[in-house]
Design a protein around this motif. Structure first.
Motif, PDB file in Angstrom:
ATOM      1  N   UNK A  79       0.823  -1.195   0.000  1.00 46.19           N
ATOM      2  CA  UNK A  79       0.000   0.000   0.000  1.00 46.19           C
ATOM      3  C   UNK A  79       0.863   1.254   0.000  1.00 46.19           C
ATOM      4  N   UNK A  80       0.503   2.183  -0.866  1.00 48.20           N
ATOM      5  CA  UNK A  80       1.260   3.438  -0.925  1.00 48.20           C
ATOM      6  C   UNK A  80       0.674   4.425   0.075  1.00 48.20           C
TER       7      UNK A  80
ATOM      8  N   UNK B  36      -9.355  -1.115   4.118  1.00 47.22           N
ATOM      9  CA  UNK B  36      -9.043  -0.789   2.730  1.00 47.22           C
ATOM     10  C   UNK B  36     -10.212  -1.199   1.850  1.00 47.22           C
ATOM     11  N   UNK B  37     -10.770  -0.235   1.111  1.00 46.37           N
ATOM     12  CA  UNK B  37     -11.850  -0.483   0.150  1.00 46.37           C
ATOM     13  C   UNK B  37     -11.261  -0.345  -1.251  1.00 46.37           C
TER      14      UNK B  37
ATOM     15  N   UNK C  51      -6.764   3.062  -7.493  1.00 49.71           N
ATOM     16  CA  UNK C  51      -7.444   3.867  -6.482  1.00 49.71           C
ATOM     17  C   UNK C  51      -8.058   2.979  -5.415  1.00 49.71           C
ATOM     18  N   UNK C  52      -7.825   3.326  -4.161  1.00 49.31           N
ATOM     19  CA  UNK C  52      -8.469   2.654  -3.037  1.00 49.31           C
ATOM     20  C   UNK C  52      -8.749   3.691  -1.966  1.00 49.31           C
ATOM     21  N   UNK C  53      -9.658   3.358  -1.074  1.00 49.35           N
ATOM     22  CA  UNK C  53      -9.970   4.235   0.051  1.00 49.35           C
ATOM     23  C   UNK C  53      -9.530   3.559   1.345  1.00 49.35           C
ATOM     24  N   UNK C  54      -8.733   4.267   2.112  1.00 46.91           N
ATOM     25  CA  UNK C  54      -8.264   3.765   3.390  1.00 46.91           C
ATOM     26  C   UNK C  54      -8.988   4.503   4.511  1.00 46.91           C
ATOM     27  N   UNK C  55      -9.524   3.759   5.456  1.00 45.42           N
ATOM     28  CA  UNK C  55     -10.097   4.338   6.665  1.00 45.42           C
ATOM     29  C   UNK C  55      -9.187   3.949   7.815  1.00 45.42           C
TER      30      UNK C  55
ATOM     31  N   UNK D 159      -8.391   8.773   0.211  1.00 46.24           N
ATOM     32  CA  UNK D 159      -8.205   8.121  -1.076  1.00 46.24           C
ATOM     33  C   UNK D 159      -6.708   8.001  -1.336  1.00 46.24           C
ATOM     34  N   UNK D 160      -6.246   6.801  -1.704  1.00 49.44           N
ATOM     35  CA  UNK D 160      -4.833   6.574  -1.946  1.00 49.44           C
ATOM     36  C   UNK D 160      -4.618   5.971  -3.339  1.00 49.44           C
TER      37      UNK D 160
END
Length: 276
Positions: A18-19, A248-249, A261-265, A272-273
């Motif tokens: 993951x970046x 991670x979504x 594109x992914x969304x990290x909570x 958004x990462x």
């Protein structure tokens, strides 16, 4: 050539690393711990998935095992394969010096796979073990057992896995999952394969903090061009023993696009990462 009904491809959980290292620049130590857990989980997933891919490719190309004369396209020219029909053991040998592979990573050492049961039949299995195996000078250890459940589903159990860095720092990992192929089973190529992955894993990160990783929504992996590096959908949640949580979504905008594109909570904060 007919594609193997018992595929060994699977599990690129978290796709690439993951970046999200920018999170580590925060003063929030808890956030840094969560990020390291996510990165260590991803590193273990990636390297043990590569082992799977090499075994599947070499198996399909072994006439005594799969009855095929195919070429193991994923293996570099510096790797050799051998199969002992008496012990039903497949060995992939990268040599004792670093060998540059097709994914750009350097590998050395051996991957040994021992098969049990009628090849491709329900209940058949393969036990995969790295032997003095290094990826970019990180030592990879552990045992992965994959069992054919039928209906294009495979049980995957990983025990005793660890990654030791050149600096001597070790992260440990284990997993229990089910991998289901939902497309591409009727063709010999892997580029049309689509997989769904469920289950959970756990480990201890480089700081000595224990964590669990649970797939909340099945992770979907498409191996078509431009898609194979990351998941196109699914949600993974990582929780450490101190109560911190990272989710991670992989499809935050919907539509399952082949993007990075992914969304990290992270502890309730969304971001958004871009995946690597």
């Amino acid at each position: 050539m007919k594609k193997l009904s018992f595929n060994f491809i699977s599990l690129v959980l978290l796709g690439s690393m993951l970046a999200i290292t920018a999170c580590q620049k925060q003063d929030d130590t808890q956030a840094a711990i969560e990020v390291e857990s996510a990165e260590d989980n991803a590193l273990a997933e990636n390297e043990l998935t590569s082992v799977d891919s090499f075994v599947e490719d070499a198996s399909a190309a072994e006439p005594l095992l799969a009855g095929s004369m195919a070429t193991a396209e994923s293996l570099p020219t510096c790797a050799t394969t051998s199969y002992n029909k008496d012990t039903r053991t497949l060995t992939i040998d990268f040599g004792d010096k670093n060998c540059v592979c097709r994914d750009g990573l350097m590998r050395r050492g051996k991957i040994v796979a021992v098969f049990s049961g009628a090849f491709g039949a329900v209940g058949s299995s393969v036990t995969i073990t790295p032997h003095n195996y290094f990826v970019s000078d990180n030592k990879i250890q552990g045992t992965k057992v994959k069992t054919n459940l039928g209906n294009r589903k495979v049980s995957v159990v990983v025990t005793g896995a660890s990654i030791t860095t050149p600096q001597g720092v070790t992260a440990t990992w284990q997993a229990n999952r089910v991998v289901e192929k939902i497309a591409g089973h009727d063709t010999p190529r892997i580029s049309d394969d689509v997989w769904l992955i469920t289950g959970e894993s756990s480990g201890v990160n480089r700081r000595g903090i224990a964590y669990t990783a649970k797939i909340e929504q099945p992770l979907k992996k498409a191996l078509s061009f431009g898609c194979a590096r990351n998941f196109i959908s699914g949600i993974l949640t990582i929780t450490n023993e101190r109560g911190g949580t990272l989710s991670v979504n992989y499809d935050p905008v919907g539509g399952e696009p082949c993007d990075k594109v992914a969304e990290v909570t992270l502890n309730g904060r969304k971001r958004i990462i871009q995946l690597r």
